[in-house]
Design a protein around this motif. Structure first.
Motif, short mmCIF file in Angstrom:
data_model
loop_
_atom_site.label_atom_id
_atom_site.label_comp_id
_atom_site.label_asym_id
_atom_site.label_seq_id
_atom_site.Cartn_x
_atom_site.Cartn_y
_atom_site.Cartn_z
N ALA A 164 -30.73 -62.13 -9.66
CA ALA A 164 -31.64 -61.67 -8.61
C ALA A 164 -31.96 -62.77 -7.61
O ALA A 164 -32.78 -62.57 -6.72
CB ALA A 164 -32.92 -61.15 -9.24
N LYS A 165 -31.33 -63.93 -7.79
CA LYS A 165 -31.59 -65.09 -6.92
C LYS A 165 -33.05 -65.53 -6.98
O LYS A 165 -33.58 -66.07 -6.01
CB LYS A 165 -31.19 -64.80 -5.47
CG LYS A 165 -29.76 -64.37 -5.36
CD LYS A 165 -29.34 -64.21 -3.94
CE LYS A 165 -27.92 -63.65 -3.97
NZ LYS A 165 -27.25 -63.68 -2.74
N PRO A 178 -20.20 -62.76 -17.65
CA PRO A 178 -19.92 -64.21 -17.55
C PRO A 178 -21.21 -65.00 -17.34
O PRO A 178 -21.49 -65.51 -16.26
CB PRO A 178 -18.99 -64.31 -16.34
CG PRO A 178 -19.31 -63.12 -15.52
CD PRO A 178 -19.81 -62.04 -16.44
N ASP A 222 -22.03 -60.49 -3.19
CA ASP A 222 -23.29 -60.93 -2.61
C ASP A 222 -24.20 -59.77 -2.23
O ASP A 222 -25.41 -59.87 -2.29
CB ASP A 222 -22.98 -61.76 -1.38
CG ASP A 222 -23.88 -62.97 -1.28
OD1 ASP A 222 -24.05 -63.48 -0.21
OD2 ASP A 222 -24.43 -63.36 -2.34
N TYR A 232 -23.98 -71.11 -11.11
CA TYR A 232 -24.27 -70.68 -9.74
C TYR A 232 -25.73 -70.99 -9.39
O TYR A 232 -26.02 -71.58 -8.34
CB TYR A 232 -23.97 -69.19 -9.62
CG TYR A 232 -24.71 -68.46 -8.54
CD1 TYR A 232 -24.39 -68.66 -7.20
CD2 TYR A 232 -25.73 -67.56 -8.86
CE1 TYR A 232 -25.08 -67.98 -6.21
CE2 TYR A 232 -26.41 -66.89 -7.87
CZ TYR A 232 -26.09 -67.11 -6.56
OH TYR A 232 -26.78 -66.44 -5.58
N THR A 287 -19.74 -69.94 -7.20
CA THR A 287 -20.21 -68.74 -6.53
C THR A 287 -20.83 -67.79 -7.54
O THR A 287 -20.60 -67.90 -8.74
CB THR A 287 -19.06 -68.02 -5.82
OG1 THR A 287 -18.00 -67.88 -6.75
CG2 THR A 287 -18.61 -68.80 -4.61
N CYS A 288 -21.59 -66.83 -7.02
CA CYS A 288 -22.20 -65.83 -7.88
C CYS A 288 -21.10 -64.89 -8.37
O CYS A 288 -20.27 -64.44 -7.59
CB CYS A 288 -23.25 -65.06 -7.09
SG CYS A 288 -24.20 -63.95 -8.11
N PRO A 289 -21.07 -64.58 -9.67
CA PRO A 289 -20.00 -63.73 -10.19
C PRO A 289 -20.00 -62.32 -9.60
O PRO A 289 -18.98 -61.66 -9.60
CB PRO A 289 -20.26 -63.68 -11.69
CG PRO A 289 -21.14 -64.83 -11.97
CD PRO A 289 -21.92 -65.09 -10.73
N ILE A 290 -21.13 -61.85 -9.12
CA ILE A 290 -21.12 -60.51 -8.50
C ILE A 290 -21.11 -60.65 -6.99
O ILE A 290 -21.52 -61.66 -6.45
CB ILE A 290 -22.33 -59.64 -8.89
CG1 ILE A 290 -23.60 -60.49 -8.84
CG2 ILE A 290 -22.12 -58.98 -10.22
CD1 ILE A 290 -24.84 -59.65 -8.86
N GLU A 338 -24.52 -56.86 -3.62
CA GLU A 338 -24.87 -55.89 -4.66
C GLU A 338 -26.37 -55.82 -4.94
O GLU A 338 -26.94 -54.76 -5.06
CB GLU A 338 -24.12 -56.24 -5.94
CG GLU A 338 -23.88 -55.02 -6.81
CD GLU A 338 -23.03 -55.39 -7.99
OE1 GLU A 338 -23.46 -55.09 -9.11
OE2 GLU A 338 -21.97 -56.01 -7.81
N VAL A 339 -27.00 -57.00 -5.03
CA VAL A 339 -28.45 -57.00 -5.30
C VAL A 339 -29.18 -57.82 -4.27
O VAL A 339 -28.79 -58.92 -3.94
CB VAL A 339 -28.78 -57.60 -6.69
CG1 VAL A 339 -29.12 -56.52 -7.66
CG2 VAL A 339 -27.72 -58.53 -7.15
N ARG A 340 -30.22 -57.30 -3.82
CA ARG A 340 -31.14 -58.03 -2.93
C ARG A 340 -32.55 -57.69 -3.37
O ARG A 340 -33.30 -57.06 -2.65
CB ARG A 340 -30.94 -57.58 -1.47
CG ARG A 340 -29.77 -58.21 -0.79
CD ARG A 340 -30.09 -59.68 -0.46
NE ARG A 340 -28.89 -60.47 -0.40
CZ ARG A 340 -28.07 -60.48 0.64
NH1 ARG A 340 -28.34 -59.76 1.68
NH2 ARG A 340 -27.00 -61.22 0.61
N PRO A 341 -32.89 -58.05 -4.59
CA PRO A 341 -34.15 -57.56 -5.14
C PRO A 341 -35.37 -58.00 -4.35
O PRO A 341 -36.28 -57.23 -4.16
CB PRO A 341 -34.19 -58.14 -6.55
CG PRO A 341 -33.21 -59.24 -6.52
CD PRO A 341 -32.25 -59.00 -5.45
N GLN A 348 -21.37 -68.60 -15.88
CA GLN A 348 -21.10 -68.67 -14.44
C GLN A 348 -22.36 -68.43 -13.63
O GLN A 348 -22.56 -69.04 -12.58
CB GLN A 348 -20.06 -67.62 -14.08
CG GLN A 348 -18.68 -68.20 -13.94
CD GLN A 348 -17.82 -67.26 -13.13
OE1 GLN A 348 -18.08 -67.02 -11.96
NE2 GLN A 348 -16.80 -66.72 -13.78
N TYR A 349 -23.20 -67.51 -14.12
CA TYR A 349 -24.45 -67.26 -13.41
C TYR A 349 -25.34 -68.50 -13.43
O TYR A 349 -26.00 -68.82 -12.45
CB TYR A 349 -25.21 -66.08 -14.06
CG TYR A 349 -24.69 -64.74 -13.64
CD1 TYR A 349 -25.09 -64.17 -12.44
CD2 TYR A 349 -23.80 -64.04 -14.44
CE1 TYR A 349 -24.61 -62.94 -12.05
CE2 TYR A 349 -23.32 -62.80 -14.06
CZ TYR A 349 -23.73 -62.25 -12.86
OH TYR A 349 -23.24 -61.04 -12.47
#
Lengths: 190, 512
Positions: free
Chosen positions: B393-394, B422, A178, B429, A173-176, A180-183, B425-426
């Motif tokens: 930022a996906k 981390p 979901d 992911y 999973t993303c460490p932050i 938090e950012v939606r750039p 981890q990114y």
């Protein structure tokens, strides 16, 4: 004067011929934007958008008849991709067409199945196997989770089951968080 | 001493090797119950060959390799199969996977073992033997070795064969002890690998913090032409691409493998299992595991695959106080386990019971200050902070533009990050998301094709029906052509009542 008219007419003629040739030689079959939209759509063929399948919906979007937020299986990611492709603003999913759900697969309770073939006719991707008065079953690998087989079943023996997470489908999973950012959305909206 | 070609970046870490490398490898007792996962390797899961209730012998194949990238699985001891079901396995998810449970009968009766003379076997037969013996890379990745022993399609002639004894992760010492104690077996396995690959030179890379192992391997290699190369202690020198660069100066291409530049690399423990499989006919049913950290008597144990971790911890004196987390693998690249009941697999090189101080302190994550420390240590020459921004930022396509898939997840960037981000981890992911999207795309494409095929079929059926309808209706048109009179029409109506109705009924029947 006459020389100028002749020269310009000759130029116009040549250009016209060239353009005419190019129009025939480089003719684009079909509408390429429809293909691009169709490639983004999830191909569940569920019809929740109000059209008979993903391709008709893609054609409707290209023609400007349908909005980009009518596809629940595609979800937010799909809407963002469509917005990016078409240069429009992303918008939230239209709740009239349904909600974004986890991936599901149809399961036939084989004890209760009477072999009526109604679900086979409803399945848009031929993922149900069976014959009249014989037990039916879903080929799970091919099922898109469109739910179109659930309603026609006269004995209610088809259920939608969420696809369980396995070792091979598990993801880091993303460490932050979901949200938090939606750039991509933010930037496009700005 | 030949020249070395240092790779970019890397770290000097605290070693923590002496905790576990002082005593000889201890054999772990046979546990009462062994849980053997059918997926202990990269690739397709092995196909089970046994049913609950079956009696099995030690070394009997219980899972068959399926597909090209796969490996067989064997019964670690003799006994009875009591279950074939999903059980927790050592995996970061903590999820269950298919396992064969063997209740030991304590007799340790072996299946018939057939040593072979590898000089007489065709290379493909030898590779098949190794595949059926379940030989996979024991350095931690567990990639089926038979695949790596086939050069076709990659290069015509192998320049360099590298035996990886670097063991650069802190805490882990299983390869160190193996080289000290079983150097002859490792070199025997190396002979078999060299026989298959016919390299121009054979190099053995060992970090300079293992003088005993270097001495043992040098002695075992005397007269063979294999060269032991001592490399400086610098994490991650044991990573394949980095070791290849370090020893040969060759860079592995972004989308390629070391074999594409004429180099192939095997772990020392893998060479040892190849020796056992060929010269003794013994499949891979055990491995050396380092049990270290907060346990009373850290050390190396030789455990049967399927032994629960907790039994090995007890063999090493049990937990000390303050164990915060149980990690499989090293502190840099390992992962935290969800419990200690999971079984030892071929990938289990180390069980590390870590205390809170040994873990990265749980300080809050601060924003990236763009200091560039991660860039300096990245051994893959990447730009970790760019990857971080894009993963966060996906923007996965941009992350791929920065060669996300060249990341070896060594953890150097996370280790030096002053903001404690981390980073790895990114990257994990982002990689997982990209793979999942790729799978979704393939599934969508399949659904699109099937839907298209269905529409075409329906259209074809409709046309066929219409054609049939037309064929069945000739009485209507033929007499009309001949000579239409009132009498013939009446007669026709009397003899054949409504042919069209019949056909309609038939079509309805077929549809129903």
């Amino acid at each position: 004067m006459i020389a100028a008219i002749v020269a310009l007419s000759a130029l116009a003629g040549v250009a016209g011929l060239l353009l005419g040739f190019a129009a025939v030689r480089f003719k684009v079959e079909g509408d390429p934007i429809v293909d691009k939209i169709d490639a983004i759509l999830p191909q569940t063929q569920c019809g929740q958008c109000g059209y008979a399948g993903c391709r008709p919906y893609a054609e409707a979007i290209a023609a400007g008849e349908a909005d980009i937020n009518q596809c629940p299986p595609g979800g937010e990611a799909g809407i963002v991709a469509l917005a990016e492709l078409l240069g429009r603003d992303p918008k939230p999913l239209n709740p009239e067409h349904g909600r974004e759900k986890p991936k599901m697969v149809a399961v036939i309770d084989e004890q209760s199945c009477i072999g009526c073939t109604l679900c086979i006719q409803a399945c848009p991707v031929d993922a149900i196997l069976g014959a009249a008065k014989h037990m039916h079953t879903v080929i799970a690998r091919e099922c898109t989770g469109c739910e179109l087989c659930v309603a026609p079943c006269p004995v209610d023996c088809i259920h939608m089951v969420p696809i369980a997470e396995t070792i091979t489908s598990w993801k880091w999973t993303c460490p932050i968080a979901d949200t938090e950012v939606r750039p991509s959305v933010d930037r496009a909206a700005a | 001493m030949s020249r070395l070609f240092p790779f970019h970046g890397g770290l000097k870490t605290v070693r923590h090797k002496t905790e576990s490398n002082q005593q000889a490898i201890r054999p772990a007792p046979v546990p009462r119950r062994l849980v053997v996962p059918l997926r202990q390797h990269i690739g397709a899961i092995a196909k089970p060959l046994v049913q609950p209730g079956d009696r099995v012998l030690k070394g009997q194949m219980i899972g068959q390799a399926e597909g090209y990238i796969s490996a067989a699985v064997h019964a670690p001891t003799s006994g009875v199969v009591t279950a074939l079901d999903q059980r927790p396995v050592p995996h970061p998810s903590g999820l269950a996977d298919w396992c064969v449970t063997v209740e030991s009968d304590g007799e340790e009766r072996w299946v018939e073992r057939k040593p072979v003379d590898y000089h007489r076997l065709h290379p493909s037969e030898l590779r098949n033997l190794l595949r059926n013996a379940g030989v996979v890379g024991l350095g931690g990745a567990a990639f089926p070795s038979a695949v790596k022993l086939n050069l076709s399609g990659h290069c015509d002639r192998l320049e360099t064969l590298i035996l990886n004894g670097a063991e650069c992760e802190p805490w882990i010492t299983c390869d160190d002890r193996l080289m000290r104690e079983r150097a002859a077996g490792i070199v025997a396995g190396l002979h078999i690998i060299a026989h298959l690959l016919e390299p121009r030179e054979v190099l053995i890379g060992i970090e300079d913090d293992k003088p005993e192992a270097i001495a043992a391997m040098t002695a075992a290699c005397a007269g063979t032409g294999y060269q032991v190369r001592v490399v400086p202690t610098r994490y991650p020198s044991g990573s394949v691409k980095q070791l290849v660069k370090l020893l040969t100066g060759r860079e592995t291409p972004v989308d390629g493998l070391p074999v594409d530049v004429g180099v192939q690399c095997f772990n020392v423990a893998t060479a040892h299992t190849i020796h056992r499989a060929v010269d003794y006919g013994e499949p891979v049913i055990s491995r050396v595991v380092t049990v270290t950290g907060q346990v009373r008597q850290p050390g190396n144990v030789e455990a049967l695959l399927g032994t629960p971790f907790v039994e090995l911890v007890e063999l090493c004196g049990g937990y000390q106080d303050g164990v915060e987390r149980l990690i499989m693998g090293g502190p840099m690249m390992g992962f935290a386990l969800h419990g200690d009941e999971v079984p030892v697999t071929k990938a289990t090189n180390c069980i590390l019971a870590a205390s809170a101080e040994q873990l990265t302190p749980d300080r809050p994550v601060m924003p990236c200050i763009r200091c560039g420390a991660c860039v300096d240590v990245c051994p893959a020459n990447l730009l970790p902070q760019q990857l971080y921004w894009h993963a966060r930022a996906k923007e996965f396509d941009k992350a791929q533009d920065y060669h996300l898939f060249s990341c070896i997840e060594c953890g150097c960037c996370s280790y030096v990050c002053p903001s404690r981000i981390p980073l790895v981890q990114y990257y994990r992911y982002a990689k997982n998301e990209i793979w999942a999207q790729e799978k979704e795309k393939q599934k969508a494409e399949l659904a699109r094709q099937r839907h298209q095929a269905r529409l075409e079929r329906l259209e074809r059926e409709k046309q066929e029906r219409e054609a049939k309808l037309r064929q069945k209706a000739p009485p209507r048109s033929e007499p009309a052509v001949a000579k239409p009179t009132l009498e013939t029409a009446v007669a026709r109506a009397k003899t054949s009542p409504a042919p069209t109705l019949e056909t309609t009924a038939e079509t309805v029947n077929r549809d129903g």
